[in-house]
Design a protein around this motif. Sequence first.
Motif, PDB file in Angstrom:
ATOM      1  N   ARG A  51      -6.242   3.307   4.046  1.00  0.00           N
ATOM      2  CA  ARG A  51      -4.694   3.151   4.405  1.00  0.00           C
ATOM      3  C   ARG A  51      -4.605   2.527   5.637  1.00  0.00           C
ATOM      4  N   LYS A  52      -5.380   2.871   6.896  1.00  0.00           N
ATOM      5  CA  LYS A  52      -5.005   2.037   8.136  1.00  0.00           C
ATOM      6  C   LYS A  52      -5.585   0.579   8.044  1.00  0.00           C
TER       7      LYS A  52
ATOM      8  N   ASP B  24     -10.903   4.439   7.237  1.00  0.00           N
ATOM      9  CA  ASP B  24      -9.494   4.840   6.401  1.00  0.00           C
ATOM     10  C   ASP B  24      -8.895   3.519   5.908  1.00  0.00           C
TER      11      ASP B  24
ATOM     12  N   ASN C  44      -3.045  12.275  -2.314  1.00  0.00           N
ATOM     13  CA  ASN C  44      -3.159  10.985  -1.128  1.00  0.00           C
ATOM     14  C   ASN C  44      -3.918  10.036  -1.453  1.00  0.00           C
TER      15      ASN C  44
ATOM     16  N   GLU D 200      -9.916   0.218  -2.094  1.00  0.00           N
ATOM     17  CA  GLU D 200     -10.460   1.186  -1.973  1.00  0.00           C
ATOM     18  C   GLU D 200     -11.831   1.494  -2.946  1.00  0.00           C
TER      19      GLU D 200
ATOM     20  N   GLU E  18      -2.766  -1.372   5.851  1.00  0.00           N
ATOM     21  CA  GLU E  18      -1.536  -1.483   6.530  1.00  0.00           C
ATOM     22  C   GLU E  18      -1.795  -2.432   7.458  1.00  0.00           C
TER      23      GLU E  18
ATOM     24  N   THR F 100       0.713   5.618  -1.322  1.00  0.00           N
ATOM     25  CA  THR F 100      -0.358   6.943  -1.821  1.00  0.00           C
ATOM     26  C   THR F 100       0.364   7.833  -2.633  1.00  0.00           C
TER      27      THR F 100
ATOM     28  N   GLY G  26      -4.132  -1.323  -3.087  1.00  0.00           N
ATOM     29  CA  GLY G  26      -4.789  -0.249  -2.564  1.00  0.00           C
ATOM     30  C   GLY G  26      -5.814   0.279  -3.059  1.00  0.00           C
TER      31      GLY G  26
ATOM     32  N   PHE H 129       1.027  -1.038   0.090  1.00  0.00           N
ATOM     33  CA  PHE H 129      -0.006   0.194   0.014  1.00  0.00           C
ATOM     34  C   PHE H 129       0.858   1.177   0.004  1.00  0.00           C
TER      35      PHE H 129
ATOM     36  N   PRO I 125      -4.751   5.989  -3.107  1.00  0.00           N
ATOM     37  CA  PRO I 125      -3.831   4.553  -3.133  1.00  0.00           C
ATOM     38  C   PRO I 125      -3.120   4.681  -4.530  1.00  0.00           C
TER      39      PRO I 125
END
Length: 218
Positions: free
Chosen positions: A165-166, A163, A141, A152, A169, A136, A148, A134, A143
Amino acid sequence: MSERTTVETVLRHARGIVNLLTVPLDKTPEQHKQLIHSLAGPISAHALVSRNKKRIDSPSDLILSNLANDGFFFNSVLVIFDLIAAYEQRLEELEDQEKQFWNISHRAPNYYARTIALRFAKHFGRKKNVRPTFGTSSDGNHPSTEYGRALERVFEILEIRADVRKSAEWAISQLDEENWDPSHNPKRILLGNGEGTPSRIEGMKRITEALLEQKKVR
């Protein structure tokens, strides 16, 4: 008894049945092969006689009748293979849930988002044979990796307001190499876990070939 314990118990007994009723041609003693071959015929015959005495009143009756007509011993073992695969998948889901609920730090995470992100990461790894990553993009910002961007989109379709990203990850951090590289998978197919044991796919192929051989001689 908890759901996980029930699933593990079913898997243990189902694998035990397959171990008893299959004859991998390159490893099984000749005496055991002969035992299984001599057992297959009478068992299939008894099942066929029993099914022929019953009326076909439902789709399930028809399925069972066809199974018996085509060789009950052979087909019943194949059904157990499918049962094992289904219960293994459920066990994996339960293990994922335990990881989520026992790894709480300061603030409760979005468990649903994590579950989806982790399942999708494992699916992505198996399909692509690469570790999901992942990152950005510098403009906006968003993915920037294949995993990613796909995750999304999954969140958008499922209307998950979390989120990305969180979640991504965290999911990636839960993966082991076996999730994207089959050669590192320690789960061996039904024949034991000793050194030199064939992989699940190769083991399944050998067992299926052995079952086909049994069917020819029944």
